[in-house]
Design a protein around this motif. Structure first.
Motif, PDB file in Angstrom:
ATOM      1  N   THR A 121      -1.802 -11.976 -14.872  1.00 23.40           N
ATOM      2  CA  THR A 121      -2.054 -11.773 -13.492  1.00 23.40           C
ATOM      3  C   THR A 121      -1.528 -12.305 -12.997  1.00 23.40           C
ATOM      4  O   THR A 121      -0.229 -12.784 -12.550  1.00 23.40           O
ATOM      5  CB  THR A 121      -3.359 -13.207 -13.713  1.00 23.40           C
ATOM      6  OG1 THR A 121      -4.314 -13.248 -14.905  1.00 23.40           O
ATOM      7  CG2 THR A 121      -3.757 -13.516 -12.398  1.00 23.40           C
ATOM      8  N   ILE A 122      -1.255 -10.939 -11.329  1.00 23.83           N
ATOM      9  CA  ILE A 122      -0.414 -10.772 -10.184  1.00 23.83           C
ATOM     10  C   ILE A 122      -1.217 -11.697  -9.208  1.00 23.83           C
ATOM     11  O   ILE A 122      -0.468 -12.057  -8.950  1.00 23.83           O
ATOM     12  CB  ILE A 122      -0.406 -10.055  -9.771  1.00 23.83           C
ATOM     13  CG1 ILE A 122       0.531  -8.588 -10.820  1.00 23.83           C
ATOM     14  CG2 ILE A 122       0.367  -9.237  -9.134  1.00 23.83           C
ATOM     15  CD1 ILE A 122      -0.092  -7.046 -11.102  1.00 23.83           C
ATOM     16  N   GLY A 123      -2.447 -11.826  -9.054  1.00 23.96           N
ATOM     17  CA  GLY A 123      -3.130 -12.216  -8.164  1.00 23.96           C
ATOM     18  C   GLY A 123      -4.570 -12.583  -7.371  1.00 23.96           C
ATOM     19  O   GLY A 123      -4.520 -12.032  -8.505  1.00 23.96           O
ATOM     20  N   THR A 134       4.724  -4.960  -5.555  1.00 26.25           N
ATOM     21  CA  THR A 134       5.266  -3.182  -5.939  1.00 26.25           C
ATOM     22  C   THR A 134       5.666  -4.182  -7.394  1.00 26.25           C
ATOM     23  O   THR A 134       6.735  -5.060  -7.273  1.00 26.25           O
ATOM     24  CB  THR A 134       6.359  -2.966  -5.463  1.00 26.25           C
ATOM     25  OG1 THR A 134       5.246  -2.602  -4.191  1.00 26.25           O
ATOM     26  CG2 THR A 134       6.839  -1.963  -5.705  1.00 26.25           C
ATOM     27  N   VAL A 135       5.175  -3.620  -9.154  1.00 25.62           N
ATOM     28  CA  VAL A 135       6.019  -3.878 -10.136  1.00 25.62           C
ATOM     29  C   VAL A 135       6.649  -2.373 -10.976  1.00 25.62           C
ATOM     30  O   VAL A 135       5.971  -1.150 -10.339  1.00 25.62           O
ATOM     31  CB  VAL A 135       4.548  -4.801 -10.793  1.00 25.62           C
ATOM     32  CG1 VAL A 135       5.583  -4.429 -12.652  1.00 25.62           C
ATOM     33  CG2 VAL A 135       4.364  -5.638 -10.544  1.00 25.62           C
ATOM     34  N   GLN A 136       7.678  -2.756 -10.926  1.00 28.46           N
ATOM     35  CA  GLN A 136       9.248  -0.902 -11.441  1.00 28.46           C
ATOM     36  C   GLN A 136       9.069  -1.343 -12.958  1.00 28.46           C
ATOM     37  O   GLN A 136       9.249  -2.528 -13.649  1.00 28.46           O
ATOM     38  CB  GLN A 136      10.156  -1.806 -10.864  1.00 28.46           C
ATOM     39  CG  GLN A 136      10.993   0.166 -10.518  1.00 28.46           C
ATOM     40  CD  GLN A 136      13.209  -1.024 -10.598  1.00 28.46           C
ATOM     41  OE1 GLN A 136      12.788  -1.580  -9.771  1.00 28.46           O
ATOM     42  NE2 GLN A 136      13.469  -0.200 -10.804  1.00 28.46           N
ATOM     43  N   HIS A 137       8.183  -0.229 -13.064  1.00 31.05           N
ATOM     44  CA  HIS A 137       8.598   0.495 -14.703  1.00 31.05           C
ATOM     45  C   HIS A 137       9.977   1.259 -14.452  1.00 31.05           C
ATOM     46  O   HIS A 137       8.744   2.942 -14.476  1.00 31.05           O
ATOM     47  CB  HIS A 137       7.755   1.018 -14.946  1.00 31.05           C
ATOM     48  CG  HIS A 137       5.961  -0.214 -14.959  1.00 31.05           C
ATOM     49  ND1 HIS A 137       5.802  -1.963 -15.162  1.00 31.05           N
ATOM     50  CD2 HIS A 137       5.481   0.518 -13.182  1.00 31.05           C
ATOM     51  CE1 HIS A 137       4.911  -2.029 -14.212  1.00 31.05           C
ATOM     52  NE2 HIS A 137       4.411  -1.349 -12.978  1.00 31.05           N
ATOM     53  N   LYS A 158       9.367 -10.941 -13.635  1.00 25.68           N
ATOM     54  CA  LYS A 158       9.383 -10.334 -15.197  1.00 25.68           C
ATOM     55  C   LYS A 158       8.069 -10.302 -15.432  1.00 25.68           C
ATOM     56  O   LYS A 158       7.720 -11.423 -15.574  1.00 25.68           O
ATOM     57  CB  LYS A 158      10.176 -10.074 -15.975  1.00 25.68           C
ATOM     58  CG  LYS A 158      11.492 -10.072 -16.278  1.00 25.68           C
ATOM     59  CD  LYS A 158      12.436  -9.857 -17.443  1.00 25.68           C
ATOM     60  CE  LYS A 158      13.746  -8.367 -17.122  1.00 25.68           C
ATOM     61  NZ  LYS A 158      14.345  -8.395 -18.523  1.00 25.68           N
ATOM     62  N   VAL A 159       6.976  -9.185 -15.467  1.00 25.08           N
ATOM     63  CA  VAL A 159       5.508  -9.436 -15.853  1.00 25.08           C
ATOM     64  C   VAL A 159       5.392  -8.424 -17.035  1.00 25.08           C
ATOM     65  O   VAL A 159       5.935  -8.176 -17.303  1.00 25.08           O
ATOM     66  CB  VAL A 159       4.539  -9.018 -15.275  1.00 25.08           C
ATOM     67  CG1 VAL A 159       4.313 -10.333 -13.503  1.00 25.08           C
ATOM     68  CG2 VAL A 159       4.867  -7.864 -14.714  1.00 25.08           C
ATOM     69  N   SER A 160       4.017  -8.762 -17.911  1.00 28.41           N
ATOM     70  CA  SER A 160       3.801  -8.525 -18.884  1.00 28.41           C
ATOM     71  C   SER A 160       1.908  -7.890 -18.882  1.00 28.41           C
ATOM     72  O   SER A 160       1.831  -7.535 -17.617  1.00 28.41           O
ATOM     73  CB  SER A 160       3.820  -9.197 -20.370  1.00 28.41           C
ATOM     74  OG  SER A 160       2.674 -10.430 -20.260  1.00 28.41           O
ATOM     75  N   ASP A 192       3.880  -3.625 -19.053  1.00 26.59           N
ATOM     76  CA  ASP A 192       5.080  -4.687 -18.514  1.00 26.59           C
ATOM     77  C   ASP A 192       6.259  -3.943 -16.900  1.00 26.59           C
ATOM     78  O   ASP A 192       6.336  -3.075 -16.908  1.00 26.59           O
ATOM     79  CB  ASP A 192       5.969  -4.574 -19.763  1.00 26.59           C
ATOM     80  CG  ASP A 192       5.631  -5.295 -20.895  1.00 26.59           C
ATOM     81  OD1 ASP A 192       4.461  -5.482 -20.411  1.00 26.59           O
ATOM     82  OD2 ASP A 192       6.286  -4.997 -21.936  1.00 26.59           O
ATOM     83  N   GLY A 193       6.644  -5.036 -16.490  1.00 25.86           N
ATOM     84  CA  GLY A 193       7.792  -4.408 -15.871  1.00 25.86           C
ATOM     85  C   GLY A 193       8.699  -5.493 -14.710  1.00 25.86           C
ATOM     86  O   GLY A 193       8.068  -6.977 -15.317  1.00 25.86           O
ATOM     87  N   LYS A 194       9.235  -5.731 -13.491  1.00 25.03           N
ATOM     88  CA  LYS A 194       9.756  -6.429 -12.753  1.00 25.03           C
ATOM     89  C   LYS A 194       8.643  -6.311 -11.481  1.00 25.03           C
ATOM     90  O   LYS A 194       8.613  -5.103 -10.400  1.00 25.03           O
ATOM     91  CB  LYS A 194      10.969  -6.615 -12.797  1.00 25.03           C
ATOM     92  CG  LYS A 194      12.208  -7.609 -12.161  1.00 25.03           C
ATOM     93  CD  LYS A 194      13.548  -7.208 -12.400  1.00 25.03           C
ATOM     94  CE  LYS A 194      13.855  -6.239 -11.687  1.00 25.03           C
ATOM     95  NZ  LYS A 194      15.620  -5.996 -12.280  1.00 25.03           N
TER      96      LYS A 194
END
Length: 416
Positions: free
Chosen positions: A382-384, A353-356, A376-378, A337-339
């Protein structure tokens, strides 16, 4: 004192058994992951057999095969050593049980002989009637009851020991078979490793014969890697600065804003964490070694850290990421999980880039992206889609994990 020593020994022995079982489970998981990577590599190889591969691509593939084989042999060797320790401990237990059974059986036999000699009802009655007083007669009756109970207990103990001994012997046989199986697997893998090494040596000789032909391609690869690292570095610094700006903007008081600004100025390469971000970072760290892979299928084709280049003997390369080769059209997914804090084009493909908290995961070499900055992703979202190189037909994800500006080995964080 002796009793205390035996209790301590038993606790220590039991704890050691639990520890070894936990290690065996961990090694089994590691082995399963290596075998999965090997299957994925073989599947991808069979899918791309129709495509023309350069010698450099074949060397990189072969290098991954060799590394996976070495990892499997090493893991199997650790399993064998642990199993040998278990077999030794089990044999000691069997020897101990045999000794205890021998003593118990001898005692029981002597007891039966005595009971046989005094088996008549008359002798038992006379034993009671010959008592000097009622109290003595009562005690003798109690003694006879206790004696009968003790015989039963001893008989039960002998049966229990025999059952435990049988169980231990069965387990020992199973362990020895398992050890033989592991040794056979290891031997087979060593033979495969030798074949792969011979193949690798032939491919490297081809490069040495025609240095001019491959020198330009190798130089280009090194320059591209250096440029990607430089841009990723720059992107991380910008992501840290942006995170600190947003943290200051969200601050509820002027003093808090001032504090965040001062901390960011003092250590510009560190993210100033809010209470919420500290919790996220702590959760991320707590899941080290259990995080999911960023792809559903694939194998690590290039490792993190310093190691000898598979293309140039004696040349050391320093990877800040791992490369995961997967199938064409494969999608990349968030490992926690992150942003989403940054999306950038680097050398023609995209990086997300995903920040945690103060950790960041970077997914580079994407053809398309499904998320936007601020989303916000869990976990496993899927990102890409990963880019496929048109020349080689390879689909490779460059995956980074950083804490502030410290590059970490992703293989230590994802599930093995």
């Amino acid at each position: 004192m002796t009793r205390l020593f035996l209790i301590i020994f038993f606790i220590g022995f039991t704890a050691c058994g639990w520890s070894q079982s936990a290690q065996q489970r961990k090694l089994e998981q590691r082995k399963a992951q290596i075998l999965k990577e090997m299957r994925d590599l073989q599947n991808l190889e069979s899918q791309s057999k129709t495509k023309e591969k350069s010698v450099l691509s074949r060397i990189e593939e072969n290098n991954a095969k060799i590394r996976l084989s070495q990892n499997l042999i090493s893991t199997t060797s650790k399993q064998t050593r642990l199993l040998s320790d278990d077999i030794y401990a089990n044999q000691l237990s069997i020897n101990k049980l045999n000794r205890e059974l021998k003593v118990l059986k001898e005692d029981y036999a002597n007891m039966i002989v005595k009971a046989y000699k005094s088996r008549s009802e008359q002798s038992r009655i006379m034993f009671i009637l010959s008592s000097e007083n009622f109290l003595q007669a009562y005690k003798r009756m109690q003694y006879m009851k206790q004696y009968a109970t003790f015989r039963k207990i001893q008989g039960d103990e002998i049966r229990a020991k025999m059952e435990e001994l049988e169980s231990r012997i069965t387990k020992l046989k199973s362990q020895k078979k398992e050890k033989e199986k592991l040794l056979a697997e290891s031997e087979k893998q060593k033979q495969t490793l030798e074949k792969d090494k011979d193949e690798q040596e032939k491919l490297i000789k081809n490069i040495r014969k025609d240095k001019k032909k491959y020198a330009a391609e190798i130089k280009k690869k090194k320059q591209e890697a250096k440029e990607i690292d430089r841009k990723i570095d720059k992107m991380i610094k910008e992501a840290i600065a942006e995170a600190n700006r947003k943290a200051a903007a969200k601050a509820s008081s002027a003093s808090e804003k001032k504090e965040i600004a001062a901390a960011a100025k003092k250590e510009p390469t560190k993210i100033v964490l809010t209470k919420e971000e500290k919790l996220i970072a702590s959760n991320f760290k707590a899941n080290k070694g259990r995080l999911p892979w960023p792809v559903a299928e694939g194998y690590v084709s290039s490792k993190f850290g310093t190691h000898e280049s598979p293309l140039e003997k004696g040349v050391i390369v320093d990877n800040k990421n791992i490369e995961i080769t997967t199938k064409e059209g494969a999608q990349v997914r968030a490992i926690f999980d992150g942003k989403v804090t940054f999306i950038q084009i680097i050398s023609g493909t995209k990086a997300v880039t995903v920040q945690h908290g103060d950790f960041m995961t970077i997914y580079y070499n994407l053809a398309s992206v499904n998320v936007s900055v601020g989303d916000k992703v869990s976990t496993k979202q899927t990102i890409g889609t990963i880019h496929t190189y048109p020349g080689s037909g390879k689909t490779v994800l460059k995956f980074f994990i950083v804490q502030n500006m410290n590059y970490l080995n992703p293989e230590s964080w994802i599930a093995q």
